[in-house]
Design a protein around this motif. Structure first.
Motif, mmCIF file in Angstrom:
data_model
loop_
_atom_site.group_PDB
_atom_site.id
_atom_site.type_symbol
_atom_site.label_atom_id
_atom_site.label_comp_id
_atom_site.label_asym_id
_atom_site.label_seq_id
_atom_site.Cartn_x
_atom_site.Cartn_y
_atom_site.Cartn_z
ATOM 1 N N GLN A 48 -11.982 50.564 44.818
ATOM 2 C CA GLN A 48 -11.270 51.460 44.007
ATOM 3 C C GLN A 48 -10.227 50.282 44.253
ATOM 4 O O GLN A 48 -9.929 50.193 45.192
ATOM 5 C CB GLN A 48 -10.907 52.666 45.142
ATOM 6 C CG GLN A 48 -9.583 53.467 44.858
ATOM 7 C CD GLN A 48 -9.917 54.623 45.449
ATOM 8 O OE1 GLN A 48 -10.418 54.640 46.760
ATOM 9 N NE2 GLN A 48 -9.558 55.722 44.768
ATOM 10 N N VAL A 49 -8.885 50.637 43.041
ATOM 11 C CA VAL A 49 -7.551 50.684 43.137
ATOM 12 C C VAL A 49 -6.970 50.833 43.505
ATOM 13 O O VAL A 49 -6.341 52.191 42.987
ATOM 14 C CB VAL A 49 -6.995 49.530 41.371
ATOM 15 C CG1 VAL A 49 -6.115 49.337 41.738
ATOM 16 C CG2 VAL A 49 -8.675 48.813 41.038
ATOM 17 N N LEU A 50 -6.432 50.519 45.000
ATOM 18 C CA LEU A 50 -5.057 51.755 45.239
ATOM 19 C C LEU A 50 -3.516 51.528 45.107
ATOM 20 O O LEU A 50 -2.205 52.113 44.863
ATOM 21 C CB LEU A 50 -5.211 50.928 46.941
ATOM 22 C CG LEU A 50 -7.296 50.920 47.433
ATOM 23 C CD1 LEU A 50 -6.112 50.775 49.100
ATOM 24 C CD2 LEU A 50 -7.083 52.767 47.670
ATOM 25 N N GLU A 71 -10.264 58.101 39.127
ATOM 26 C CA GLU A 71 -9.490 58.203 40.285
ATOM 27 C C GLU A 71 -9.602 56.009 40.864
ATOM 28 O O GLU A 71 -9.134 56.267 42.341
ATOM 29 C CB GLU A 71 -10.648 58.675 41.342
ATOM 30 C CG GLU A 71 -10.251 60.226 41.487
ATOM 31 C CD GLU A 71 -11.698 60.708 41.568
ATOM 32 O OE1 GLU A 71 -12.588 59.396 42.081
ATOM 33 O OE2 GLU A 71 -12.122 62.116 41.854
ATOM 34 N N GLY A 72 -8.823 55.370 39.770
ATOM 35 C CA GLY A 72 -8.970 54.112 40.377
ATOM 36 C C GLY A 72 -10.529 53.395 40.958
ATOM 37 O O GLY A 72 -9.832 52.372 40.895
ATOM 38 N N TYR A 73 -11.199 53.831 40.213
ATOM 39 C CA TYR A 73 -12.354 53.059 40.897
ATOM 40 C C TYR A 73 -13.264 51.951 39.224
ATOM 41 O O TYR A 73 -12.640 52.435 37.801
ATOM 42 C CB TYR A 73 -13.964 53.886 41.240
ATOM 43 C CG TYR A 73 -13.175 54.456 41.720
ATOM 44 C CD1 TYR A 73 -13.875 53.852 43.561
ATOM 45 C CD2 TYR A 73 -13.163 56.017 42.211
ATOM 46 C CE1 TYR A 73 -14.005 54.400 44.124
ATOM 47 C CE2 TYR A 73 -13.339 56.687 43.404
ATOM 48 C CZ TYR A 73 -13.892 55.726 44.521
ATOM 49 O OH TYR A 73 -13.640 56.742 45.545
ATOM 50 N N ARG A 74 -13.311 50.785 39.639
ATOM 51 C CA ARG A 74 -13.935 49.612 38.853
ATOM 52 C C ARG A 74 -14.661 48.975 39.343
ATOM 53 O O ARG A 74 -14.959 49.254 40.675
ATOM 54 C CB ARG A 74 -12.341 48.576 38.776
ATOM 55 C CG ARG A 74 -11.176 48.935 37.780
ATOM 56 C CD ARG A 74 -11.514 49.508 36.671
ATOM 57 N NE ARG A 74 -9.837 49.990 36.380
ATOM 58 C CZ ARG A 74 -9.349 51.671 36.337
ATOM 59 N NH1 ARG A 74 -10.152 52.904 36.972
ATOM 60 N NH2 ARG A 74 -8.379 51.748 35.532
ATOM 61 N N GLU A 82 -4.500 42.929 35.537
ATOM 62 C CA GLU A 82 -3.353 43.631 34.853
ATOM 63 C C GLU A 82 -2.224 43.306 35.404
ATOM 64 O O GLU A 82 -0.665 42.900 34.793
ATOM 65 C CB GLU A 82 -3.366 44.906 33.931
ATOM 66 C CG GLU A 82 -4.750 45.306 33.241
ATOM 67 C CD GLU A 82 -4.655 45.484 31.517
ATOM 68 O OE1 GLU A 82 -4.316 46.766 32.484
ATOM 69 O OE2 GLU A 82 -4.368 45.679 30.963
ATOM 70 N N SER A 83 -1.842 43.038 36.667
ATOM 71 C CA SER A 83 -1.329 42.780 37.228
ATOM 72 C C SER A 83 -1.577 42.577 39.504
ATOM 73 O O SER A 83 -2.792 42.525 39.266
ATOM 74 C CB SER A 83 -0.238 44.303 37.789
ATOM 75 O OG SER A 83 -1.431 45.462 38.998
ATOM 76 N N ASP A 84 -0.956 42.186 40.262
ATOM 77 C CA ASP A 84 -1.415 42.187 41.452
ATOM 78 C C ASP A 84 -2.205 43.336 41.749
ATOM 79 O O ASP A 84 -1.769 44.602 41.573
ATOM 80 C CB ASP A 84 -0.054 41.898 42.347
ATOM 81 C CG ASP A 84 0.242 40.430 42.098
ATOM 82 O OD1 ASP A 84 -0.405 39.555 41.704
ATOM 83 O OD2 ASP A 84 1.473 39.970 42.361
ATOM 84 N N LEU A 85 -2.774 43.565 42.563
ATOM 85 C CA LEU A 85 -3.479 44.768 43.554
ATOM 86 C C LEU A 85 -3.788 44.489 44.278
ATOM 87 O O LEU A 85 -4.351 43.507 45.413
ATOM 88 C CB LEU A 85 -5.156 44.244 42.189
ATOM 89 C CG LEU A 85 -5.287 44.317 41.089
ATOM 90 C CD1 LEU A 85 -7.002 44.928 40.534
ATOM 91 C CD2 LEU A 85 -4.763 45.190 40.602
ATOM 92 N N VAL A 86 -3.886 45.616 44.971
ATOM 93 C CA VAL A 86 -4.642 46.226 46.404
ATOM 94 C C VAL A 86 -5.585 47.014 46.064
ATOM 95 O O VAL A 86 -5.718 47.894 45.072
ATOM 96 C CB VAL A 86 -3.762 46.795 47.517
ATOM 97 C CG1 VAL A 86 -4.324 46.930 48.978
ATOM 98 C CG2 VAL A 86 -2.433 45.908 47.409
ATOM 99 N N ILE A 87 -6.915 46.649 46.793
ATOM 100 C CA ILE A 87 -8.441 47.402 46.421
ATOM 101 C C ILE A 87 -8.897 47.457 47.668
ATOM 102 O O ILE A 87 -8.628 46.685 49.070
ATOM 103 C CB ILE A 87 -8.805 46.577 45.500
ATOM 104 C CG1 ILE A 87 -9.779 45.242 46.161
ATOM 105 C CG2 ILE A 87 -8.717 46.043 44.101
ATOM 106 C CD1 ILE A 87 -11.003 44.538 45.098
ATOM 107 N N GLU A 88 -9.548 48.604 47.757
ATOM 108 C CA GLU A 88 -10.916 49.065 48.544
ATOM 109 C C GLU A 88 -12.472 48.933 48.487
ATOM 110 O O GLU A 88 -13.034 49.181 46.554
ATOM 111 C CB GLU A 88 -10.524 50.386 49.264
ATOM 112 C CG GLU A 88 -11.333 50.544 51.239
ATOM 113 C CD GLU A 88 -11.114 52.123 50.931
ATOM 114 O OE1 GLU A 88 -10.573 52.076 52.296
ATOM 115 O OE2 GLU A 88 -11.006 52.746 50.513
#
Length: 355
Positions: A48-50, A71-74, A82-88
């Motif tokens: 999930q992309v936070l 909901e931001g899941y990938r 496409e940018s810096d990310l924080v994921i769970e």
């Protein structure tokens, strides 16, 4: 251009180059994310992309539902930041996992040997210092003229980093395995990447070890057993159950019989489920999981079990082990999923996990 991806809850940071998938970048930097098929169809690598933005890519609508996308899941195997990310991510850390980074390799075919009428061993010599891997892991092989890669377990041990042996079964109608059986020659060059996989012996656990293998699924257990027996400090008892249809399909029998004679802590039990009259077979007749039941009198508690082979064999072995009081935390297996080339029977999963 590259993007920085922070993985929660571990806090690990991965640099992802433009055009690279999140999963590929993580594996090449020694950061393990759970995954299986590697091509967007199973959903195992769901994150999930936070914070930030990432493309959905070629994720199957069955593996990643529209609601999940909103909901931001990938899927890590498909998405491009496409940018810096924080994921769970659902990261199940294993203290026995060495986390060797995935690298690309150029190899030369050093030897080819037919092990059975349908399985051949291909030995590949790597340049340089060789590949660091854990016994039981696998590589992705690029087969000339075949789209994508094919996954094959390493049958040699980490003590031979420059020489990798693969046991490859010819699949009827399979483009890759047919080429490897009919066209490959000694001296040819091949490209591969690795190591991959979470199928390895949990050496921190002192329980005795059971291996159940069928067909070319012997490759991973062979590497793991040879690695264990090479350690003089390891005192665990090891039992290998090897299943085949008939004697012609039972390979490396003499090798394991010799190891059993040399090592008191190693036992070898071959089983044929359909021996021919000409086989003059006086060993166990039946399926390999039945051989395990007979050997241990149906009681498997206080063991670690590693299963490798065709899905029906694995399913039967799981049932037998659990009925014999071996619980899911102590059963590890290869998990096969459908790949792009369905005729190949599915690409080997990189996620070998507890059931």
């Amino acid at each position: 251009m590259s993007y920085e991806v922070t993985i929660e809850p571990t806090g690990e940071i991965v640099e992802v180059e433009e055009g690279q998938t999140l999963l590929d970048a993580a594996l090449r930097q020694g950061v393990w994310l759970p995954f299986a098929c590697g091509h967007g169809t199973c959903g195992t690598c769901k994150v999930q992309v936070l914070e930030g933005e990432a493309e959905v890519g070629d994720a199957s609508p069955f593996a990643l539902l529209d609601m999940e996308r909103d909901e931001g899941y990938r899927l890590a195997c498909c998405c491009h930041p496409e940018s810096d990310l924080v994921i769970e991510a659902d990261v199940d850390e294993d203290p026995d996992f060495a986390g060797h980074p995935v690298q690309d390799w150029r190899a030369t075919v050093s030897a080819i040997e037919d092990l059975t009428p349908t399985i051949r061993e291909i030995r590949l010599r790597l340049d340089g210092e060789g590949m660091a891997f854990q016994a039981g892991q696998y590589i992705n092989l690029q087969v000339p003229g075949v789209e994508g890669t094919r996954a094959f377990s390493i049958a040699t041990t980490p003590g031979e980093p420059n020489e990798l042996a693969l046991h490859i079964r010819k699949v009827e109608g399979g483009a890759a395995t047919t080429w490897l059986h009919e066209c490959l020659e000694v001296g040819q060059g091949l490209e591969l990447s690795g190591p991959y996989g979470q199928f390895f012996v949990r050496k921190s656990d002192p329980k005795d070890v059971i291996f159940i293998a069928g067909g070319s699924g012997l490759s991973s257990p062979e590497s793991m057993i040879l690695d264990l027996l090479a350690d003089p400090a390891d005192t665990r008892r090891i039992t290998l159950f090897q299943g085949a249809r008939n004697l012609a399909e039972l390979y490396h029998r003499e090798r394991f019989e010799r190891l059993a004679a040399e090592h008191e802590r190693f036992s070898y039990v071959p089983a044929l489920n359909a021996p021919l009259d000409d086989d003059a077979w006086d060993g166990f007749v039946g399926f390999v999981h039945d051989a395990a039941i007979a050997h241990f009198e149906g009681r498997f508690s206080e063991h670690k079990a590693y299963l490798c082979g065709p899905p029906p064999m694995i399913d039967s072995a799981i049932t037998a082990l659990m009925q014999g009081r071996l619980f899911e935390r102590d059963i590890h297996m290869e998990r096969f999923l459908t790949a792009a080339d369905g005729a190949e029977g599915g690409q080997r999963s990189a996620l070998f996990k507890r059931i």
